[in-house]
Design a protein around this motif. Structure first.
Motif, short mmCIF file in Angstrom:
data_model
loop_
_atom_site.label_atom_id
_atom_site.label_comp_id
_atom_site.label_asym_id
_atom_site.label_seq_id
_atom_site.Cartn_x
_atom_site.Cartn_y
_atom_site.Cartn_z
N ILE A 186 0.82 -1.21 0.00
CA ILE A 186 0.00 0.00 0.00
C ILE A 186 0.85 1.26 0.00
N ASP A 187 1.98 1.24 0.72
CA ASP A 187 2.78 2.45 0.86
C ASP A 187 3.50 2.85 -0.43
N LEU A 188 3.52 1.98 -1.43
CA LEU A 188 4.20 2.29 -2.69
C LEU A 188 3.29 2.93 -3.73
N VAL A 189 2.02 3.19 -3.36
CA VAL A 189 1.14 3.96 -4.24
C VAL A 189 0.79 5.27 -3.54
N ASP A 190 0.56 6.31 -4.34
CA ASP A 190 0.35 7.64 -3.76
C ASP A 190 -0.90 7.70 -2.90
N ASN A 191 -2.01 7.17 -3.42
CA ASN A 191 -3.27 7.19 -2.68
C ASN A 191 -4.06 5.95 -3.08
N PRO A 192 -4.11 4.93 -2.23
CA PRO A 192 -4.75 3.67 -2.62
C PRO A 192 -6.24 3.81 -2.92
N ASP A 193 -6.86 4.91 -2.50
CA ASP A 193 -8.28 5.13 -2.78
C ASP A 193 -8.51 5.99 -4.02
N ASP A 194 -7.44 6.37 -4.73
CA ASP A 194 -7.62 7.23 -5.90
C ASP A 194 -6.51 6.95 -6.91
N LEU A 195 -6.68 5.90 -7.70
CA LEU A 195 -5.70 5.49 -8.69
C LEU A 195 -6.32 5.52 -10.09
N ALA A 196 -5.58 6.03 -11.05
CA ALA A 196 -6.04 5.99 -12.44
C ALA A 196 -6.11 4.55 -12.91
#
Length: 274
Positions: A186-196
């Protein structure tokens, strides 16, 4: 806990671009040891080699349970209602079905089409990391090992052959569950609730959205499922697909098509249709 866990020839590896580091364990065993994955990621040093997308299998090859959320983007509900009116509203109970684990394949595996009504559905997949029962939404993300891309390939004819429609078989034919390329913490994505999130067929953009448009976000899905039955490490949750599926347009997959699925921070899958 930072890591990108992949499956190379049935063996757990860490993946960074094309570079990989051998972990010496089965992927299912590796994912339940997040601290070891993090420690190895932090001190990984020189890679053991390079790998192509075609060499990768599903990051989580043998989950006990695979759930799918249907009709979880408003634009997908609207497009499906134009073809098969259901009259659903946002307040109704979620549509949840099963994809049987034998349908899972890797991020470049061929999709074996059956009939003339097979369809694509690019989805964010959440992977459970620890035994979970009756978890509150505020704690649900703590129970997730990571995220990956999934394709919920669907045989629309089989899916609607019964009355009422029976989703599970139509979504579980052999090879109808491409996933990958890696399980990303999870920490390797900017915002797990808002991904293109996007899907192309032969280079033509068909789906283009963001996971922030999910009607039921990931935490709510985990809380709901865990209130009904226990979730186990490695269980998959396909969270739903945005608008743009072929069924709504009367355009179905055919041999020779290439499905390109991409989610921000998680990578790309390219699955040829045969």
């Amino acid at each position: 806990m930072s890591f990108r866990l992949a499956n190379r020839a049935g063996q757990a590896v860490l993946l960074d671009g094309q570079d990989y580091w051998v972990l010496g364990s089965d992927p299912m065993d590796a994912l339940i040891r997040p601290q070891e994955l993090h420690d190895r990621w932090a001190g990984r040093g020189a890679p053991d080699g390079q790998v192509t997308l075609t060499e990768l299998g599903p990051p989580v090859p043998a989950p006990m349970q695979v759930f799918g959320y249907g009709l979880n983007y408003r634009d997908h509900i609207e497009e499906i209602d134009r073809v098969d009116p259901m009259g659903r509203t946002a307040g109704e109970a979620p549509v949840v079905f099963t994809k049987f684990p034998t349908c899972l394949v890797g991020p470049a595996a061929p999709v074996k089409l059956k009939g003339d009504h097979c369809d694509y559905e690019c989805e964010l997949v959440a992977v459970i990391g620890t035994e979970t029962r009756d978890v509150d939404e505020t704690e649900a993300w703590d129970r997730i090992a990571g995220l990956m891309i999934g394709q919920d390939i669907s045989d629309r004819a089989l899916q609607t052959a019964a009355t009422p429609p029976q989703f599970s078989l139509g979504k579980s034919r052999e090879s109808f569950g491409p996933t990958g390329p890696a399980l990303v913490s999870i920490d390797l994505v900017d915002n797990p609730d808002d991904l293109a999130i996007s899907c192309e067929i032969n280079g033509e953009l068909r789906q283009n959205s963001r996971t922030s448009f999910l009607m039921r976000p990931v935490a709510e899905m985990v809380a709901y499922l865990s209130s009904i039955l226990p979730l186990h490490p490695g269980d998959l949750i396909f969270t739903g697909t945005p608008g743009g599926v072929g069924h709504a347009q009367g355009i179905y997959l055919k041999p020779g098509d290439v499905i390109r699925s991409e989610i921000e921070g998680l990578g790309v899958m390219e699955n040829p249709c045969v």
